[in-house]
Design a protein around this motif. Structure first.
Motif, PDB file in Angstrom:
ATOM      1  N   VAL A  91      41.736  21.776  28.026  1.00  0.00           N
ATOM      2  CA  VAL A  91      42.182  23.154  28.282  1.00  0.00           C
ATOM      3  C   VAL A  91      41.065  24.133  27.913  1.00  0.00           C
ATOM      4  CG1 VAL A  91      43.801  24.927  27.446  1.00  0.00           C
ATOM      5  CG2 VAL A  91      44.631  22.629  28.034  1.00  0.00           C
ATOM      6  N   ILE A  92      40.525  23.975  26.715  1.00  0.00           N
ATOM      7  CA  ILE A  92      39.509  24.926  26.243  1.00  0.00           C
ATOM      8  C   ILE A  92      38.238  24.827  27.095  1.00  0.00           C
ATOM      9  CG2 ILE A  92      38.610  23.394  24.407  1.00  0.00           C
ATOM     10  CD1 ILE A  92      38.971  27.201  24.141  1.00  0.00           C
ATOM     11  N   ASN A 107      36.153  35.354  23.357  1.00  0.00           N
ATOM     12  CA  ASN A 107      37.345  35.821  22.619  1.00  0.00           C
ATOM     13  C   ASN A 107      38.538  36.019  23.535  1.00  0.00           C
ATOM     14  OD1 ASN A 107      36.261  35.822  20.093  1.00  0.00           O
ATOM     15  ND2 ASN A 107      35.348  37.859  20.377  1.00  0.00           N
ATOM     16  N   LYS A 108      38.231  36.416  24.779  1.00  0.00           N
ATOM     17  CA  LYS A 108      39.319  36.652  25.748  1.00  0.00           C
ATOM     18  C   LYS A 108      40.109  35.366  25.986  1.00  0.00           C
ATOM     19  CE  LYS A 108      38.086  40.722  28.261  1.00  0.00           C
ATOM     20  NZ  LYS A 108      36.708  40.862  28.700  1.00  0.00           N
ATOM     21  N   ILE A 109      39.413  34.218  25.897  1.00  0.00           N
ATOM     22  CA  ILE A 109      40.083  32.931  26.104  1.00  0.00           C
ATOM     23  C   ILE A 109      41.224  32.778  25.100  1.00  0.00           C
ATOM     24  CG2 ILE A 109      39.823  30.422  25.874  1.00  0.00           C
ATOM     25  CD1 ILE A 109      36.984  30.668  26.830  1.00  0.00           C
ATOM     26  N   TYR A 110      40.904  33.093  23.828  1.00  0.00           N
ATOM     27  CA  TYR A 110      41.892  32.849  22.771  1.00  0.00           C
ATOM     28  C   TYR A 110      43.074  33.811  22.890  1.00  0.00           C
ATOM     29  CZ  TYR A 110      38.411  29.612  21.242  1.00  0.00           C
ATOM     30  OH  TYR A 110      37.545  28.556  21.224  1.00  0.00           O
ATOM     31  N   ASP A 111      42.795  35.039  23.335  1.00  0.00           N
ATOM     32  CA  ASP A 111      43.902  35.988  23.558  1.00  0.00           C
ATOM     33  C   ASP A 111      44.871  35.410  24.593  1.00  0.00           C
ATOM     34  OD1 ASP A 111      42.644  37.676  21.868  1.00  0.00           O
ATOM     35  OD2 ASP A 111      41.827  39.005  23.412  1.00  0.00           O
ATOM     36  N   LEU A 112      44.304  34.925  25.698  1.00  0.00           N
ATOM     37  CA  LEU A 112      45.163  34.401  26.773  1.00  0.00           C
ATOM     38  C   LEU A 112      45.889  33.132  26.333  1.00  0.00           C
ATOM     39  CD1 LEU A 112      43.268  34.854  30.169  1.00  0.00           C
ATOM     40  CD2 LEU A 112      45.481  35.773  29.518  1.00  0.00           C
ATOM     41  N   LEU A 113      45.194  32.285  25.561  1.00  0.00           N
ATOM     42  CA  LEU A 113      45.842  31.055  25.067  1.00  0.00           C
ATOM     43  C   LEU A 113      47.064  31.408  24.218  1.00  0.00           C
ATOM     44  CD1 LEU A 113      42.752  28.878  24.065  1.00  0.00           C
ATOM     45  CD2 LEU A 113      44.412  28.340  25.842  1.00  0.00           C
ATOM     46  N   ILE A 143      42.738  34.852  35.842  1.00  0.00           N
ATOM     47  CA  ILE A 143      42.706  36.261  35.398  1.00  0.00           C
ATOM     48  C   ILE A 143      41.756  36.514  34.224  1.00  0.00           C
ATOM     49  CG2 ILE A 143      45.053  36.707  36.257  1.00  0.00           C
ATOM     50  CD1 ILE A 143      46.043  36.632  33.363  1.00  0.00           C
ATOM     51  N   LEU A 144      41.101  35.440  33.750  1.00  0.00           N
ATOM     52  CA  LEU A 144      40.234  35.558  32.564  1.00  0.00           C
ATOM     53  C   LEU A 144      39.189  36.673  32.713  1.00  0.00           C
ATOM     54  CD1 LEU A 144      39.577  34.209  29.812  1.00  0.00           C
ATOM     55  CD2 LEU A 144      37.988  32.722  31.042  1.00  0.00           C
ATOM     56  N   HIS A 145      38.643  36.820  33.902  1.00  0.00           N
ATOM     57  CA  HIS A 145      37.573  37.821  34.099  1.00  0.00           C
ATOM     58  C   HIS A 145      38.121  39.196  34.470  1.00  0.00           C
ATOM     59  CE1 HIS A 145      38.484  36.212  38.026  1.00  0.00           C
ATOM     60  NE2 HIS A 145      37.663  37.033  38.655  1.00  0.00           N
ATOM     61  N   GLU A 146      39.448  39.370  34.299  1.00  0.00           N
ATOM     62  CA  GLU A 146      40.101  40.648  34.588  1.00  0.00           C
ATOM     63  C   GLU A 146      39.682  41.181  35.952  1.00  0.00           C
ATOM     64  OE1 GLU A 146      39.371  43.145  31.189  1.00  0.00           O
ATOM     65  OE2 GLU A 146      40.534  41.841  29.868  1.00  0.00           O
ATOM     66  N   PRO A 147      40.019  40.424  37.002  1.00  0.00           N
ATOM     67  CA  PRO A 147      39.562  40.824  38.338  1.00  0.00           C
ATOM     68  C   PRO A 147      40.201  42.136  38.812  1.00  0.00           C
ATOM     69  CG  PRO A 147      41.178  39.041  38.480  1.00  0.00           C
ATOM     70  CD  PRO A 147      40.869  39.221  37.029  1.00  0.00           C
ATOM     71  N   ASN A 148      39.453  42.875  39.601  1.00  0.00           N
ATOM     72  CA  ASN A 148      39.999  44.119  40.184  1.00  0.00           C
ATOM     73  C   ASN A 148      41.048  43.804  41.231  1.00  0.00           C
ATOM     74  OD1 ASN A 148      38.498  45.899  38.741  1.00  0.00           O
ATOM     75  ND2 ASN A 148      36.815  45.943  40.229  1.00  0.00           N
ATOM     76  N   ILE A 149      40.839  42.678  41.917  1.00  0.00           N
ATOM     77  CA  ILE A 149      41.758  42.292  42.989  1.00  0.00           C
ATOM     78  C   ILE A 149      42.232  40.874  42.683  1.00  0.00           C
ATOM     79  CG2 ILE A 149      41.994  41.878  45.480  1.00  0.00           C
ATOM     80  CD1 ILE A 149      39.505  43.708  45.842  1.00  0.00           C
TER      81      ILE A 149
END
Ligand SMILES: Nc1ncnc2c1ncn2[C@@H]1O[C@H](COP(=O)(O)OP(=O)(O)OP(=O)(O)O)[C@@H](O)[C@H]1O
Length: 233
Positions: A91-92, A107-113, A143-149
């Protein structure tokens, strides 16, 4: 500003016409639900918008650029139907791979996890996850990269009810969204606009509110959509 432009798109698989002269525009920050019966062409349309397959005819532009261009890959997220993360990676490692590809802070990975309650599976190989947890991982990767679309093909498949609510809240934060779903309540929660296709043809597009107003008497929204799919206005 226009985020998605589709003009006269046709896609054939051999002699089968999956999309037959599809044209529509989606403005940035709009949220659209893509509805239609099995085999209507919804997944095909999303794959074309994600730059994974090319139409045989017509034009597709994302932010005025080719969907398969590097610039667009940076700002676009796509969740395929029955998404399958890299099975041999944990997963990681799946998420770290996407993070490095997309240049995202780990860090964003851990927020989403945490949000998706996946932390306890962090070292599980994706192939050993339950179907629902695999879906959660695929959503995190999209969604990890916070896409615009964001383009989503049946995002709530396999998810338990509390997780569906969590994912809906996550997806509500997206800017421009096109979601294919068979669950009307999900379409209603995530989108304000509706695009209905069947047999590769657009049957109706417009505001959800306008769609609801088309009810004859006590006609349900499901019935209105079934009517539009058959071409009865
Ligand atoms: N790779 C392929 N090769 C041949 N035919 C295909 C291929 N992909 C899709 N099709 C056909 O194209 C049509 C549209 O399929 P598509 O998957 O886009 O529909 P859909 O609206 O997403 O359906 P569903 O709601 O069942 O997922 C169907 O008739 C399908 O059988």
């Amino acid at each position: 500003m226009l985020c998605i432009h589709v003009s006269n798109v046709e896609k054939r698989y051999g002699s089968l016409i999956a999309l037959n002269g599809i044209s529509f525009d989606i403005n940035c920050n709009e949220k659209w639900a893509l509805l239609g019966p099995n085999g209507a062409g919804k997944s095909t349309l999303l794959k074309i918008l994600a730059g994974l397959i090319r139409p045989d005819k017509g034009e597709v532009k994302i932010m005025d650029k080719d969907p398969s261009s590097v610039e667009i890959k940076k700002i676009l997220g796509y969740l395929p139907e029955d998404a399958d993360p890299f099975p041999g990676l944990s997963v990681i490692d799946n998420l770290k791979f996407v993070a490095s590809l997309r240049n995202v802070d780990e860090n964003k990975i851990y927020d989403l996890l945490d949000i998706l309650d996946l932390r306890r599976y962090i070292n599980y190989k994706a192939s050993t996850l339950s179907r629902g947890n695999k879906q959660k991982l695929a959503i995190a990767m999209a969604i990890l990269h916070e896409p615009n679309i964001i383009l989503l093909d049946e995002p709530l498949n396999y998810l338990d009810i509390p997780t569906q609510e969590t994912v809906i809240e996550l997806l509500k934060k997206m800017n421009t969204l096109l979601v294919s779903t068979h669950i009307l309540s999900v379409a209603d929660k995530l989108a304000t606009k509706v695009l209905i296709i069947s047999n590769g043809i657009i049957r109706w597009m417009g505001d959800f509110v306008e769609l609801k107003k088309m009810a004859n008497g006590n006609e349900s929204i499901e019935h209105i959509i079934a009517r539009l799919i058959k071409g009865y206005y």
